[in-house]
Structure formats: structure tokens, C-alpha cells
Scaffold this motif. Sequence first.
Motif, PDB file in Angstrom:
ATOM      1  N   HIS A 602       1.022  -1.216  -0.079  1.00 49.73           N
ATOM      2  CA  HIS A 602      -0.147  -0.141  -0.078  1.00 49.73           C
ATOM      3  C   HIS A 602       1.047   1.297  -0.061  1.00 49.73           C
ATOM      4  O   HIS A 602       2.106   1.310   0.735  1.00 49.73           O
ATOM      5  N   GLY A 604       0.473   4.000   1.594  1.00 45.95           N
ATOM      6  CA  GLY A 604       0.541   4.494   2.857  1.00 45.95           C
ATOM      7  C   GLY A 604       1.355   3.421   3.718  1.00 45.95           C
ATOM      8  O   GLY A 604       1.470   3.862   5.011  1.00 45.95           O
ATOM      9  N   ALA A 605       1.459   2.388   3.335  1.00 46.24           N
ATOM     10  CA  ALA A 605       2.156   1.468   4.349  1.00 46.24           C
ATOM     11  C   ALA A 605       3.866   1.277   4.020  1.00 46.24           C
ATOM     12  O   ALA A 605       4.235   0.257   3.580  1.00 46.24           O
ATOM     13  N   LEU A 606       4.380   2.318   4.296  1.00 41.87           N
ATOM     14  CA  LEU A 606       5.719   2.488   4.009  1.00 41.87           C
ATOM     15  C   LEU A 606       6.316   3.161   5.461  1.00 41.87           C
ATOM     16  O   LEU A 606       5.698   3.611   6.172  1.00 41.87           O
ATOM     17  N   ALA A 618       5.127  -3.198  15.832  1.00 40.91           N
ATOM     18  CA  ALA A 618       4.621  -3.438  17.011  1.00 40.91           C
ATOM     19  C   ALA A 618       3.211  -2.024  17.046  1.00 40.91           C
ATOM     20  O   ALA A 618       3.425  -1.106  17.342  1.00 40.91           O
ATOM     21  N   GLY A 619       2.184  -2.970  16.606  1.00 40.04           N
ATOM     22  CA  GLY A 619       1.064  -1.994  16.830  1.00 40.04           C
ATOM     23  C   GLY A 619       0.825  -1.929  18.411  1.00 40.04           C
ATOM     24  O   GLY A 619       0.044  -0.660  18.961  1.00 40.04           O
ATOM     25  N   ALA A 631       1.804  -4.280  12.074  1.00 36.83           N
ATOM     26  CA  ALA A 631       2.172  -2.798  12.209  1.00 36.83           C
ATOM     27  C   ALA A 631       0.893  -1.752  11.885  1.00 36.83           C
ATOM     28  O   ALA A 631       1.025  -1.016  12.592  1.00 36.83           O
ATOM     29  N   TRP A 632       0.258  -2.276  10.857  1.00 42.35           N
ATOM     30  CA  TRP A 632      -0.916  -1.332  10.423  1.00 42.35           C
ATOM     31  C   TRP A 632      -2.105  -2.236  10.534  1.00 42.35           C
ATOM     32  O   TRP A 632      -2.171  -3.398  10.371  1.00 42.35           O
ATOM     33  N   GLN A 633      -3.137  -1.528  10.987  1.00 43.30           N
ATOM     34  CA  GLN A 633      -4.422  -2.317  11.121  1.00 43.30           C
ATOM     35  C   GLN A 633      -5.656  -1.970  10.297  1.00 43.30           C
ATOM     36  O   GLN A 633      -6.675  -2.690  10.059  1.00 43.30           O
ATOM     37  N   PHE A 634      -5.337  -1.041   9.437  1.00 44.24           N
ATOM     38  CA  PHE A 634      -6.109  -0.734   8.309  1.00 44.24           C
ATOM     39  C   PHE A 634      -5.317  -0.315   7.133  1.00 44.24           C
ATOM     40  O   PHE A 634      -5.001   0.904   7.088  1.00 44.24           O
ATOM     41  N   PRO A 635      -5.194  -0.944   6.223  1.00 43.60           N
ATOM     42  CA  PRO A 635      -5.391  -2.478   6.307  1.00 43.60           C
ATOM     43  C   PRO A 635      -4.641  -3.226   7.315  1.00 43.60           C
ATOM     44  O   PRO A 635      -3.523  -2.783   7.432  1.00 43.60           O
ATOM     45  N   LEU A 637      -1.707  -5.182   7.882  1.00 41.61           N
ATOM     46  CA  LEU A 637      -0.437  -5.347   7.190  1.00 41.61           C
ATOM     47  C   LEU A 637       0.715  -5.603   7.937  1.00 41.61           C
ATOM     48  O   LEU A 637       0.866  -4.920   8.876  1.00 41.61           O
ATOM     49  N   ARG A 639       4.893  -5.517   8.724  1.00 39.98           N
ATOM     50  CA  ARG A 639       6.052  -4.828   8.248  1.00 39.98           C
ATOM     51  C   ARG A 639       6.737  -5.856   7.286  1.00 39.98           C
ATOM     52  O   ARG A 639       7.408  -5.382   6.383  1.00 39.98           O
TER      53      ARG A 639
ATOM     54  N   VAL B 242       3.239   3.731  12.682  1.00 36.59           N
ATOM     55  CA  VAL B 242       3.115   2.400  13.531  1.00 36.59           C
ATOM     56  C   VAL B 242       2.862   3.093  15.247  1.00 36.59           C
ATOM     57  O   VAL B 242       3.826   3.690  15.544  1.00 36.59           O
ATOM     58  N   ASN B 243       1.881   2.185  15.796  1.00 34.66           N
ATOM     59  CA  ASN B 243       1.782   2.904  17.210  1.00 34.66           C
ATOM     60  C   ASN B 243       2.941   2.859  18.034  1.00 34.66           C
ATOM     61  O   ASN B 243       3.165   4.079  18.618  1.00 34.66           O
ATOM     62  N   PHE B 519      -2.736   1.764  19.482  1.00 35.62           N
ATOM     63  CA  PHE B 519      -2.412   0.476  19.125  1.00 35.62           C
ATOM     64  C   PHE B 519      -2.700   0.281  17.718  1.00 35.62           C
ATOM     65  O   PHE B 519      -2.424  -0.822  17.077  1.00 35.62           O
ATOM     66  N   ALA B 521      -2.703   1.592  13.508  1.00 37.14           N
ATOM     67  CA  ALA B 521      -2.192   2.683  12.444  1.00 37.14           C
ATOM     68  C   ALA B 521      -3.278   2.451  11.365  1.00 37.14           C
ATOM     69  O   ALA B 521      -3.486   1.200  10.993  1.00 37.14           O
ATOM     70  N   ALA B 523      -2.754   2.643   7.475  1.00 36.67           N
ATOM     71  CA  ALA B 523      -1.924   2.970   6.227  1.00 36.67           C
ATOM     72  C   ALA B 523      -2.615   3.591   5.212  1.00 36.67           C
ATOM     73  O   ALA B 523      -2.277   4.451   4.416  1.00 36.67           O
ATOM     74  N   SER B 603      -2.826   9.179   0.699  1.00 42.06           N
ATOM     75  CA  SER B 603      -2.323   8.296   1.694  1.00 42.06           C
ATOM     76  C   SER B 603      -0.655   8.247   1.453  1.00 42.06           C
ATOM     77  O   SER B 603      -0.048   8.007   2.799  1.00 42.06           O
TER      78      SER B 603
END
Lengths: 764, 764
Positions: A602, A604-606, A618-619, A631-635, A637, A639, B242-243, B519, B521, B523, B603
Motif C-alpha cells: 500500500h 501508505g504502508a511505508l 509493534a502496533g 504494524a498497520w491495522q487498516f488495512p 498489514l 512490516r 506504527v503505534n 495500538f 495505525a 496505512a 495516503s
Amino acid sequence: MMHSPWSALFITLVYFTTLSTATPQNGISSQNTTRYLDASLSPAVRAQNLLDQMTWEPKVGQMGGVRRVVNPTKTFNRTLYESVRATQNGNIAPAANYGTALQAVEVFNPLKEEQINSSRLHIPYIQMTDSMNTFAGGSGTLFPGAITMGAAWNIPLYEKVVTALRDENRVFGTYWMMSPEIDLARELRGGRVGEMFGEGAYHAGSFGAQYVKTMQEKDERGYVRVATTIKHFVYGSNNGGVNMGSIDSGLNHIMNDLAAPFHKVIKEAKPLAIMASYSSVDRVPVHANECLLQDILRGTLGFDGLIMSDAMVESIQDAAVMALTAGIGLELSPTQPATFPTLLTLTNDPRIVKHVDAAVKKILEIKFATGLFEEPVPSIENLGKVLRKPAHLEANRNISRESIVLLQNDGLLPLRKTNTTKVAVLGPFAALINAGNYANVNSTDHTFGNRLTTSLKNYFGSPSVQFVRGCAINNTDDASEIPVAVQAAKDAGLAILMLGSLSTGNEDPLSLERTDGEFIAHADLGFPGLQQQLLDAVLDSGVPTILVLSGGQSFVLNNSTLRANAILHSWFAGEYTSDAIVEIVTGIVNPSGKLPISIPQHSGALPVYYDFLPSDNAGGFPGQSGFPASAWQFPILQREVPMPFGFGLSYTTFDISEPDVSSTNGSTTISTVVRNTGNVAGQEVVQVYYRKAITRIETPNKQLVGFEKIHLAPGESREVKFSIPKDELGYWVNTKWYAEGGNYTFWVGTSSRSQDLKNVTTIL
Amino acid sequence: MMHSPWSALFITLVYFTTLSTATPQNGISSQNTTRYLDASLSPAVRAQNLLDQMTWEPKVGQMGGVRRVVNPTKTFNRTLYESVRATQNGNIAPAANYGTALQAVEVFNPLKEEQINSSRLHIPYIQMTDSMNTFAGGSGTLFPGAITMGAAWNIPLYEKVVTALRDENRVFGTYWMMSPEIDLARELRGGRVGEMFGEGAYHAGSFGAQYVKTMQEKDERGYVRVATTIKHFVYGSNNGGVNMGSIDSGLNHIMNDLAAPFHKVIKEAKPLAIMASYSSVDRVPVHANECLLQDILRGTLGFDGLIMSDAMVESIQDAAVMALTAGIGLELSPTQPATFPTLLTLTNDPRIVKHVDAAVKKILEIKFATGLFEEPVPSIENLGKVLRKPAHLEANRNISRESIVLLQNDGLLPLRKTNTTKVAVLGPFAALINAGNYANVNSTDHTFGNRLTTSLKNYFGSPSVQFVRGCAINNTDDASEIPVAVQAAKDAGLAILMLGSLSTGNEDPLSLERTDGEFIAHADLGFPGLQQQLLDAVLDSGVPTILVLSGGQSFVLNNSTLRANAILHSWFAGEYTSDAIVEIVTGIVNPSGKLPISIPQHSGALPVYYDFLPSDNAGGFPGQSGFPASAWQFPILQREVPMPFGFGLSYTTFDISEPDVSSTNGSTTISTVVRNTGNVAGQEVVQVYYRKAITRIETPNKQLVGFEKIHLAPGESREVKFSIPKDELGYWVNTKWYAEGGNYTFWVGTSSRSQDLKNVTTIL
């Protein structure tokens, strides 16, 4: 053949005849005035002798050059040239042009000779250029880009490539590279990722060290063949991925990540020059950053070569003084006026004089070390003997084959020629050469290097191959070609789509379609323009589809894209990249490339580089939140992405045994047995990673510390050993290096993915 | 009414009767053993006296508490409680619960009394909790979240809110806040943005300072009403959003950005405690970071209160010792076992003893300063007199009205009641209260606070309002409700859609639908689930549409979304937020909220905070590349977004005159005349920004340095003056503060957008 506008410029070479008339300066005795011409003396002695005879203006002149004011394919602007040369005359730095090397030499040689004659002490220009995969002269061997060669993970093969690049550059008269770029491609939004070898410090540092060693290898006369410049100190984690964006980093991040390849290359290969980055780091521009340039680079890392600027955007005397005193000795000015000529009025400031003398001495040392004074102008007749030698072309074909990464394959590949009667080749990149903005090639000029359409026709025969572009590269709303492409796919029963992100020079006909390259950042890592729409339409049709990615960057492959039967990344192209794609698609070559950068999921997942810190995944507390640990919860994902650094598929399978570890005083040996368990021969990149259990600061979840590419016949097995000096298993805390005993885990395997690795733990 | 499982626990209060039997310890003379009970002595003297009588175990016990092991709405686990209390007994920290304050007090009071009696020196628990917008007891006034109140940009109104929060917390027995959170919301992917006031250091620092001043205001007896904890030092630029991600930052970035609100609040309001972040900064965990906690926080920023941990995930003695010696004096342990109880065996280590004594003394000082020993257990009968007082509800209504930000309006708003016969209210958030994971409310419990559906029915009448959810919040593929929603929109001729991102506590019935909160994040900054699809379908229908955003975060508004006739952001809800939305939509209230965080355009086009460094908008050389000057080129986006920090629309228009500047020795006065040039009364937030032309390091393109919200009748004008101490116009270079003379530019206007500002330059 271009018509030179300055044939009248060709001036008799008067270098040696006029030399003895040089007037002694600075009280130097007359018998010493020619010592700098004595090739038996060391570069340092010669440089000092020459420096002692120089007046202020020529000294300052050495700290700049006639850069980007001569392009052999354009009309020569004598007024502009002279205005620059008056105060910046140490080097000549040709811009890339789309002509031939011969044209270029015919333009540059007279200018070089003129400069020698008009300089009281007859100091030649040194010719400088970037050269990662070709040279500015044109018509040399066009290798694929740096990121492409990084994807080959084959250092011995890369040595052959650099040998070819070196010899073609030298014969063209370039004695000093503004390469290699050893920045880490950890910020995937940045447009310079394709200029880099990849995201891993050990990996990029290995390529960088090889580049420097091979380029600077001495010839039979003892001359450094070509001087090098490692760059950019430091660059690559720029805010937002923005090209000239600032870097927030603190010292531990700089030392352990950004500066790590510089540490390795300086230690192993002693480059003669380094280029400071145009970024500001922790709010202090590197060009004025005494901490980074003096304390860290000179002090901690022990670099004693020349420090040059990257494009300096400041143009006031204050900036020149700050840069000079911070350690910058040579300016690359992208535009005029430049900064360093403002030093001309400061001849009475002893601190300035001292810095200028030190800088000019280092420049002159490079000129003497490379034999420039003995061979200031290249011989035109040598060009044809060296450019595009068979060995160069062979190295090029091989590295092109080894750098293509197979990312996904449901069994469609390799295609059998007998089963394939028709192929629809689709996508705008199938008809281009996407070689990157530092390559000296016109993306639409079909006379140099095959395009995918050509390579496919050469293999399958013209009647079997139908090309439909499908859409423009980027700036378009016109979807009218998409149904035509889908129909072609249906007619053929097989589609090969080549999609990507274009990077070209400023003067390329397609330059406004670019979405990658220097000065560019891509907030979106999807496909530009209507390319995704084209891909979706072809995939919707159900026709078996091979997707080939093109560009010096990573791409987000969304769920629709992942429906493709096979996906290959071909990176920045060289002249044989399209041939290599066909060789791989048809099974003539078994793919062996591995990702030098991770494929994010994604935009944004960088970041997603493989050597993340444990806390960066670590979320929080999954037991409490009800979410999985990620790492990410929306979506949701992780690391660790499914296609990370080091990942790449083959047409065969390899088994890698549990590693053994043994240790002597100075080094640790990791050994493993690799077996080709499939039916075809292939190459595998055996990778070694490690982690120390307890460290003084947070360290990455794992770090690459060795790799080797090996070839195995079906059923063949081979032991691979890695000998790792204990001192390499260290890390910086501020400016102190810790390589300590304790518990270590080593992994060996075929990628950085957890499931592709086997581990052993040991106490060192 | 909950049935307490421990009525047998109610123990006679024996505090004062047993007190005189305390045995002297540590050689203290017997007449001095009760000095700590003398309320006429200073907290420092009383704390020292008590400390002198304490043995090792109770000291270590003060450094922890019974945290998250008592929830009045759950069965009490006596075994767990005692196992924690044995070694961690300084404080009681109730988790949020969805019961009433009375229930909670009836549970906590007996435990407090029991603790006093079982402690040899009768040291009470101090009750601690987070409290930005409500308190852990339940049934108090539910204010909207921190980011929401930040959007009001009204410090005098916020003072009233904090007064209410303070008085409700105090009467409930909470004497110590683990608030305010003054981290900067510069990383919009992080799930804690809604807990923060916004992205701007001056703005967040102003709210934080007011919170601390009001909470810690002394009562008539000289007691600090409620102690505060500013947090988290430092947090908010975590890697990838990430949180618990690491922070790469160097010292100049920390001091000028992350630590800037801490600098302001410490200087202006002297908070009694600070919470260290759970991040690692430049690879060193803050809990063990002596440089950050000792050199910077104590040394440079001069903080002398208690430093406590955030959730510490380490659980070994080494970690405890590292944290203790780095400066941590109180542990918040999210799970058991905790870290500090491992100190119990280290009583013979003088360095440990010294650190523990220093920490416990600070804890005891807070207990004495707040009058805890004189009033250790709250009186139940006072609850009803303070909770939900009319003044509290009024402050709540007002801040709810002032915090809604009107982002777009094509003239549809305000609706005229007479023209509006039917309304379709759509979207999953229209039937919820989305108050954030630190709010003590069940998102689906309709007995507390109005939902948008209710508020609309109350205004327009039930028959005029049809609610269709349209889709679930997140985890769904079921699009079957979308056509129903579209049909409802068509039937009504007007749609109000409430979409967003949910944040709730772990125990909320919808907690697994969350996409925001601690907790977490995100993306992706778009709408979760099928919400965008619902919105697109409604907009496709052509029905006039008002989009209301819900959530403690920023959202990407794509080109489809921007087709909405009007867009409002309502942030985290309080109990009157839905009423306020209806008041604004119908023109009863003129919107006056301003964005506390910027609205990004992609994003991947992050960060976009308003006070970016000039280089962070520098792609390169537009003249050469053919591209416009911008930060990102694919897509082409500027760092200054169209809806930045400080932006928000009104139903009237304001004219702000060119500013005047005057200067005395100590301060600079910027004045401007603001006129309401429209037809309705309204409020405007007048904002002042500045930039110094030449600085020692790179500084932001502009920085907020003052703001004031004013009310103007139509046609009314008023002069607004800002007096800015010269010492505020400074910046840190490493640990040195520079506030120097030179050329300054000041801007005044209605947002941080260039086109909304007028400037004046001056030499200071």
C-alpha cells in the motif's frame, strides 16, 4: 553526423612547447617549476609543486568546472561557456546527449586543448560524469540501471560490467566518475531509487565497493584508471520521499543505516572522492554540516579524499564560505551563478586560503593520480577499439538475464514455443526503452537496443506477435485503445503486458510522461495513467497474462494485479533487457534475480525495508485489542511483506540445509549445503542474515551479512561457506563501533522472508 | 445498579485511630513520626518525613499501583488484585467502564480504605486516570475528544471545559491526571492523533498549558486540585505511523518539533509529572534514554517533577534498573508482571536506593500537594452536586458547536427548515457515538448522548427523517444496503451521510470494527469498508448531499468525495456533537471550527503539516524538468494542501486588514482590524504566523505564534492585537535556544493557507 559549429576552434596542441615559459610564483625556485610534470613523482608531490606556483584565481577555478554548458548535439553557446570558464575551469562535465561518442570527442577535445593553452600553468580539465550504466558520450554499451544490476546479486559478474564501463569511459576521456551512488533505497517514494543498488546496507555496500575497486584499479603505468566519487553523503530517507526533502535523522540512525554503505566502501575500497548530499540533515544542510563532514566523515569514518558538493542551490558568498569550511572542496553547480567563484574576493582571509589550498591539492592529486597531465586529451582512434567490445556485450547480456525477478508464476511460465502460436504484446512500455534519467538514450529511438515488441518478434516471428499499446503512459483520459488491446489478447490467447513508470532525461521526447527519476517523488506506487485500467480489462477477459514491470522503482501490486498468471520485474532497461525478458519467458534462461527493494502492499504502508526495528512492527497488545499483531491495522498489514528484499522465484527449486556455524578468533564461518531439487539447471542467491540477541540500542530484526550466487545442475548439490569477520557484526552507538561477544542468531536461505530461512544460534 | 461482590470488604475507617501506633524507622525520633500528617507543613517536608520512616518494600510499592485490575462492571478478581497490590500499591488506576460514577465509587472506596488500614504508615492510594474529555467513573459530562476541542481554537472556552473536567474528576476521587497529551499530530497515519490537540506546537502547547494551569489551580486550602502529567515525551513521528514504532529523529528535530509543546507547557504551567513515551528515539528506548530524560528534560527544559513510564513492555530487572537510572520514577504496567517490583531485591545497591528515594519523594509530594492524606476517600454524597452541573453542560454544548469544521459548502448550507420537508440520514456513524478509545462510553448505547439520527428527528420531527445505515463500518462485503440508502436519498431529496473511522475501547461491542485509536495505525486514510462505495452511489444519484466526517483523524477526500455539496468534520463526538451538527446544518449556529490537522490529498503524500521545512516542498529544478515546482510529481501535489491546519469555513465572510507591527524591548505587537463583511453573526479565529529570514539551521516556512477567536455581528469590526514576547521567536540548535534580532515576516489571517494571509515584515 553532427556538424560541429566550431571547427575553427581546433587549436594546435601547444602544451609541452609553452610549458617551460611558466613564470615562477610564490618564491618557488626556477628549477622546481616543472617538477609537477615529472611523472615519476607521487601525485601528492606533483600536486604540491603545482599548487605552490598557482595564483588565487586559478586555484578557485579548479574548484568548479564547465558543467552542463557543452552538449555536442546542441548549438554551442560560446558566450555562456566563456562566462563560466572564466572562474570555473577545473573540470569539464558533459551532460548526457543522444549522439555518438565520436561526435562528443570531436567537440570536447578542442575545448580541452584550448583550456590547456590558455592556462598559464597548462592545467587540463579533468572530464567528469555520472556513470552507473553507460557514459555521457553516447553509443557505448548500454547496461541496465543500478537497481537492475543490484537485482542480479552477483558481484563477480558486476565486476565484469564495471570493467567494461571503466574502459569505455577512459577511452572516451572521462577520468573521474561522479559514481557510484550507494544511498539506501529505503524511501520507496523517492524518484532516485533506480539510481541506487537497493535497500540493504551490506548489499549496496558490496556493489559500491566493487565499483570503486574496479574503477580505481591501477593500470600498468601505475595510474588510477578512473577516479570515483561515492555519493550522496547522506541521502535517501528524505521527508515524504520528496527529492530534496530534509532528513530528520539522529546520529544512530545515520551511522547504522544511511552511512553504513559509506563505512563499508571507504574501509574496503578507498574512493578518491565523496559527494555531499543536497539534503538538510536534522535541519542542517549537509553542505554546511561540519558535524557530518568533519567529525563523522573525516573523523569517525576516516575518509581523507575530496569532498564535493551535489547541486548547491545557495548562491551567496556566505553559503560558499560555510560549505568550504564545512569541508566541501569542489562545487557542482546545476545553474549559474555558482557559489565558489564568490571566494575570489576573499584572498586575504587566511582561513579561506588554507581551505582552498587543501581542496585544490586534493583535486590536483586526482588529476595526477589518473595520469591526466600525461594524457590530457583522448585519442579518437582508440574509441572504436574499446567501445562495445564483445566482452562488454557479453557481460551486458548476462547481467540483463540475471537481474530480472520472477515475482509470481502459476505454472504458465516458461512458455513452450511449440504451444505458443500467437502473442499479444500490450502496454506502452513494450515499445520503449525505459533506461532511467541518467542513461544516455532516447526512450523512443528504436535504433539502439531492442524493445519488447522487437525481441518477441525476433523469437516468435513477426506474424505471431501483435502489439497494441493499450494506453498512453501517464497524462491521458483516453481509454479508447483498451478494448483494442483486450481484443488482441483474446485473439492471441496469451497476453504479455509491459507496464511501469517512466524515467528519462529532460530532453527525451517523452520527458513530460515521466513519473520517476531525479527531482521526482511518487506519492502513489501504483501504475500511472490508465495502465491499471488496461491491466484490469485484460485480466477480466480471462486470457492467460504475463505482467512485466518496467521502471527503477517498486510498485504496489493490488489484488487485481495479483490475478496475473505470472509477474516479472525488469527494472530499468539496458539494451538487452527485452531480449532477456523473452529468454526468461520462454525458458531459455532460468530467472535468478532477487528483489533489491521490497514490494510494498500500500502506498501508505511505508517504509517496508527488510531490516526494520522490532518496534516498527509493534502496533500494541493484540491480546487486549482483539487485533492480530501487526504494524498497520487498516488495512491489516505486517512490516514483513510477502515479496521482500532478497525474494525471487526460479523455474527450479532449491533445498538449503540447516546451517552449521564454527568460529575462530577473527571470524565466523556459516556453511550450508544447497541442492537443486528441480528438473532444470538454475542459479540461487544464498543469503546470510544475523541478529545479536542483546545490544546497547535497538537493532534490526535481522541484517544481511553475506550472499553468493551459485549455479547448480538438476540434482546437483554444493556446500557454500561464508566467512564473516567478527568486526563486521557490529553497530554504532553514536560514533563508537561495538562488535561484541554474546548470543547471535544466523539465518541462511533464499530470501529475507522468515519462511525462506533456516537458522542457527551461537555464542561468539 | 450493579451488585458489588464485596460488600463484606467495607472496612471501618481506622486511619486516624491507628496512626499513632506507627513505629519509628530509620532512627527517626518518635516526636517526628507524625510530622507528615501536619497539613500546615509543605508537601516537601511532609514527604521527606514520611520517606524517612518507610522501609524498602513500601517504597518500591509506591512506584506502581493496582492498575487495570479493578473494573466496577466486572467480577472482582481478589487473587489477581492481591498479587498486584503486594508489590505495587502507590496508586489505583481505574480502567474506563461503562457503568456509573456511583457504582465505581462504591467499588473503589472500600479498596482505598482497606489499603490505608493495611499500610503500616497508612499511605493512601492516589487515584490516577487519563482524562481528556471525560473520566473513568462513568456518567459524568462527556465532552468531545482532544482533537475536537483543538478544532475549536478557543482557549477561554477550553478553560471552562477543563474546570468542569477537573471538578468532576476530583469529586470522583481522582487527584492525578495522566493527561494532557501534548504530542504533535504530525504523523496522520498514527491511531493516537485523536488524543492530541493537533499538529501545531504553539496550538497544542496553548491547550496543554491551559489544561495544566486549570487542573493544578490551588483550592482555598492551598491544595493542588488535580495533579497533571504531560505526555508522551517524545512521541508522534513514529516510523510508518506504527503505534509503537521507533522515531529516527535527531536532536534539532526533537527540540524544535516534538519537544516544543513540552517546552511551552513546562515553562508556562509547571506540570507535576511527565510521562515518557514507549517509543525508541534514534534507537534508544525513551524509558532507558538518559540523554532525553536527564540531559534534555531535566537539564535543558528544567523539568523537576516526576517522570513516569508509559506502558513498559520489558519485564526484566535490567530494564527496571535502566529505566530507574534514566529517570523513571513510576511505572504504568499494562500487564503483569511489572518491572519495578524486581527492584525489591536490590536494597543493598546505594545507587538504586538513591534513585528510589528520589522517585518516591516526588510521588509522596504529589500525594501531599493534592491533600490526599486529609481527604483520602471521596464522599459519595458530593458526586451528585458536581457531576453534570449546568455550567459543565453549557461548556460542553459550546465547545461541541465551536469545534465542527465546515470544509466545503456550495451554498446548500445552512438548510432552511421551511424548505426541508424530508431528510435521508445515511451511513453507519449516524447511529453511533464515536467518542474515541479513551472515552467512557459504549458506542452503541443510546441512553447517553444523542446520535445524529436522534438529533435530526428532534429538530425536523420524526416523520421527516428516514435513517438507512447503508453499510457496516468496516469488515463487510455486503453492499445490499447501498441501493436502499440511495432510494431513501432520492425519496427525501436531501441526504446527510455520516461516515468515518471508529475508535472505541477494547470492550465496546463494535471494537473489532475499529480502524483508529491507540495500538492502531491506518496505512489508508480513506473511509474503511464500503463507505466510499456508499458515498459514491449517493453522489451519483445527484441528490443534494451533506457529508459529515466522524473520527479522531484526518481523511483523504478524493475527487469523488469532493462532489458533495457540503462537507463537515465533526471529529470525536461528545454527548452534544450530534445536536451541534444539526444546529450548524440548519444555521442555528454559524460554524467556527478550524482544522487542527491538515487534510492530506493522498495516503502516500504525507507528511503535510503546515510548518514544513522549505526543502520539503522542493522536488528540484522545474525549469529543467518541465514539471511545476512541487513536492510530489505523481500525482502532482504541493506540500501546502488546499485544506491545511487553521482552515475552516463560515456562513459569513471576514475581512482582515494588512497587519501593523510595533515593537518594544521585550515584545512585538501585531495588530489587525477584522470586519464581518457578511450577513450573519459569526466567529473567526485570527491567526498569526511568522518566519525569520536568516537562521542558523533550516526553519519552517512559517510557524503559528498566536491565535484568538472573536465574535462579530454583521458589519461589526474590531481591532485584534497580539503581543508576542521576543523570546518566543526562537529555535533550538542542539540544546541552545536562539531568539535573535534580524528580519522577520509576520502573517495574519484566517488559516495557514498562503491566500488567506496578509503579511508585514520588520526588523527586530
